[in-house]
Design a protein around this motif. Structure first.
Motif, mmCIF file in Angstrom:
data_model
loop_
_atom_site.group_PDB
_atom_site.id
_atom_site.type_symbol
_atom_site.label_atom_id
_atom_site.label_comp_id
_atom_site.label_asym_id
_atom_site.label_seq_id
_atom_site.Cartn_x
_atom_site.Cartn_y
_atom_site.Cartn_z
ATOM 1 N N GLN A 1 8.507 0.437 -5.121
ATOM 2 C CA GLN A 1 7.106 0.465 -5.541
ATOM 3 C C GLN A 1 6.434 1.805 -5.275
ATOM 4 O O GLN A 1 5.283 2.009 -5.677
ATOM 5 N N ARG A 2 7.148 2.725 -4.632
ATOM 6 C CA ARG A 2 6.579 4.073 -4.482
ATOM 7 C C ARG A 2 6.387 4.752 -5.835
ATOM 8 O O ARG A 2 5.585 5.683 -5.945
ATOM 9 N N TRP A 3 7.118 4.293 -6.874
ATOM 10 C CA TRP A 3 6.938 4.893 -8.202
ATOM 11 C C TRP A 3 5.506 4.707 -8.691
ATOM 12 O O TRP A 3 5.022 5.496 -9.519
ATOM 13 N N SER A 4 4.817 3.666 -8.193
ATOM 14 C CA SER A 4 3.482 3.364 -8.712
ATOM 15 C C SER A 4 2.506 4.505 -8.467
ATOM 16 O O SER A 4 1.645 4.796 -9.313
ATOM 17 N N ILE A 5 2.626 5.179 -7.320
ATOM 18 C CA ILE A 5 1.687 6.268 -7.056
ATOM 19 C C ILE A 5 2.055 7.505 -7.876
ATOM 20 O O ILE A 5 1.180 8.263 -8.289
ATOM 21 N N GLU A 6 3.343 7.691 -8.152
ATOM 22 C CA GLU A 6 3.744 8.777 -9.039
ATOM 23 C C GLU A 6 3.201 8.545 -10.450
ATOM 24 O O GLU A 6 2.701 9.463 -11.107
ATOM 25 N N ASP A 7 3.300 7.300 -10.911
ATOM 26 C CA ASP A 7 2.734 6.948 -12.214
ATOM 27 C C ASP A 7 1.225 7.150 -12.216
ATOM 28 O O ASP A 7 0.651 7.660 -13.192
ATOM 29 N N ALA A 8 0.572 6.765 -11.120
ATOM 30 C CA ALA A 8 -0.880 6.909 -11.044
ATOM 31 C C ALA A 8 -1.303 8.371 -11.089
ATOM 32 O O ALA A 8 -2.261 8.732 -11.784
ATOM 33 N N LEU B 1 0.866 -1.171 0.000
ATOM 34 C CA LEU B 1 0.000 0.000 0.000
ATOM 35 C C LEU B 1 0.909 1.228 0.000
ATOM 36 O O LEU B 1 1.702 1.420 0.925
ATOM 37 N N VAL B 2 0.823 2.023 -1.060
ATOM 38 C CA VAL B 2 1.679 3.200 -1.208
ATOM 39 C C VAL B 2 0.845 4.445 -0.923
ATOM 40 O O VAL B 2 -0.243 4.618 -1.489
ATOM 41 N N ILE B 3 1.356 5.308 -0.057
ATOM 42 C CA ILE B 3 0.617 6.512 0.348
ATOM 43 C C ILE B 3 1.419 7.751 -0.022
ATOM 44 O O ILE B 3 2.628 7.819 0.211
ATOM 45 N N ASP B 4 0.731 8.713 -0.611
ATOM 46 C CA ASP B 4 1.381 9.972 -0.974
ATOM 47 C C ASP B 4 0.291 11.014 -1.190
ATOM 48 O O ASP B 4 -0.905 10.719 -1.146
#
Length: 414
Positions: free
Chosen positions: A334-341, A101-104
């Motif tokens: 996997q923090r890149w996933s929220i940047e991509d999102a 679960l990535v939070i930003d």
């Protein structure tokens, strides 16, 4: 999604879009409003670069934006119920027990003072303090893909301390000031209560210490959370003596403490960094109020160094005893996933094209964008499943932390 026949891909798109709209319908009392929400979703997924009310209305064949505006403002429906629908839809396709679960947060640039939560505040989207709204988001990330599953508009104290502004923006009476880490902790609790399968949480230094850490420790969830270089660490291990700021500890590490690993593939190939990992203390989670029987867990410090210029980044970690450093690197990557999102949702789906000023308008718009993004993620995963036969997983060697009683993170050359 290469390797999928065009007719199969079109059929998959059609099936998923019908399914997404079917999930929307029970949220609305009137069929006409449900149809307008479906047209809203069509507009978000359409080719128009601007997803404004007028643009969506034209795409739907309406003479004006009134039906689109009614979905966000005048009708009565629960945006939190849609949030839960999106979460369950995404998990049906993407769920894995070791997911992250990535939070930003991200900013929404605004003019004036009327939009709910707007104010002069820092946003990484603009790289400065500017007039904007801030939304905190949670993205579910697994090997099957990633999708938004939660969101909340951040209200600064000059909003929560001004009742008249709250009333004008239709903020619910039970909404009070909450820090961003408190919002993140509430999202984690909500995911746990909903039975969301995940093993890790990753976030940047805004969320790195405090309430979120304690929630995750008590829940038996691992984490890799960013901290600043000035954050103080101590080793309680009898085999490793460390005390000082994260930056000082990293600067004092010998060359053999570092190993080069990829944090995942980027647009230009593997994202290679130098990493060092120190296991600082072993704990029984029952000491922090966790459920008995979870076994031994380890608190540590993970340091990332950029090969080009030596820039350092620091992370506090919590994981099961014996977790290899390559696993922690994978979670951080996997923090890149929220940047991509964020990038995809803003450039393709109109995440920041919200024209409403109210609390419920913001959450309704964002939740519909989340549904559109989840649909894209599900279609991609299912298309990849059709195109790619299962592969045998290559066994990756375990890499351990720095420590006198353990193997070094640097493995001998074969």
């Amino acid at each position: 999604m290469s390797g999928v026949a065009v007719e199969d891909l079109l059929g998959l798109w059609s099936e998923e879009l019908r399914g997404a709209k079917a999930r929307l319908r029970p949220l609305f009392l009137q069929s006409g409003t449900a149809a307008s929400a479906g047209a809203f979703l069509d507009g978000l997924l359409g080719p128009e670069r601007r997803k404004t009310g007028w643009m969506r209305a034209e795409a739907a064949g309406d003479t004006g934006p009134w039906r689109q505006q009614a979905v966000l403002g005048r009708t009565s429906w629960d945006a939190d119920a849609l949030r839960d629908v999106v979460r369950d839809y995404a998990l049906d396709a993407l769920a894995e027990p070791d997911a992250t679960l990535v939070i930003d947060e991200t900013g929404f640039l605004k003019q004036g003072r009327a939009s709910c939560g707007v104010g002069r505040q820092y946003t990484g989207s603009a790289g400065k303090i500017t007039n904007c709204q801030i939304g905190v988001f949670a993205v579910y990330t697994s090997s099957k893909g990633h999708a938004f599953i939660d969101r909340r508009l951040y209200l600064p104290k000059d909003w929560t301390g001004t009742p008249d502004r709250l009333v004008k923006a239709h903020v619910p009476e039970d909404v009070r000031f909450a820090t961003k880490p408190a919002i993140a902790a509430a999202m984690v609790r909500r995911a746990i209560d909903a039975g969301v399968p995940f093993a890790w949480v990753a976030a940047d230094s805004v969320y790195g210490v405090g309430e979120l850490e304690m929630v995750l420790r008590r829940a038996g969830k691992g984490y890799v959370l960013g901290v600043t270089g000035s954050h103080h660490f101590n080793s309680w291990s009898p085999t490793l003596s460390v005390s000082g700021t994260a930056e000082k500890i990293a600067r004092d590490l010998p060359a053999e403490s570092w190993i080069r690993l990829s944090a995942g593939d980027g647009t230009k190939g593997p994202r290679l960094y130098d990493w060092a990992y120190l296991e600082l203390a072993d704990f029984d989670p029952e000491m922090v109020g966790a459920t008995p029987g979870l076994g031994l867990w380890t608190r540590g410090l993970l340091v990332r160094r950029r090969p080009v210029d030596g820039e350092l980044a620091f992370f506090t970690t919590w994981c099961r005893h014996g977790t290899p450093v390559d696993t922690l690197v994978r979670v951080e990557g996997q923090r890149w996933s929220i940047e991509d999102a964020f990038e995809t949702a803003k450039t393709e789906l109109g995440l920041d094209h919200n024209e409403t000023r109210s609390w419920h308008g913001w959450h309704r718009h964002v939740s519909l964008v989340m549904l559109a993004f989840a649909l894209l993620a599900v279609v991609r995963h299912k298309a990849d499943t059709l195109a790619t036969p299962p592969k045998t997983m290559r066994k990756v060697p375990h890499l351990w932390s720095v420590g006198r009683c353990r193997r070094s993170v640097v493995l001998p050359t074969a």
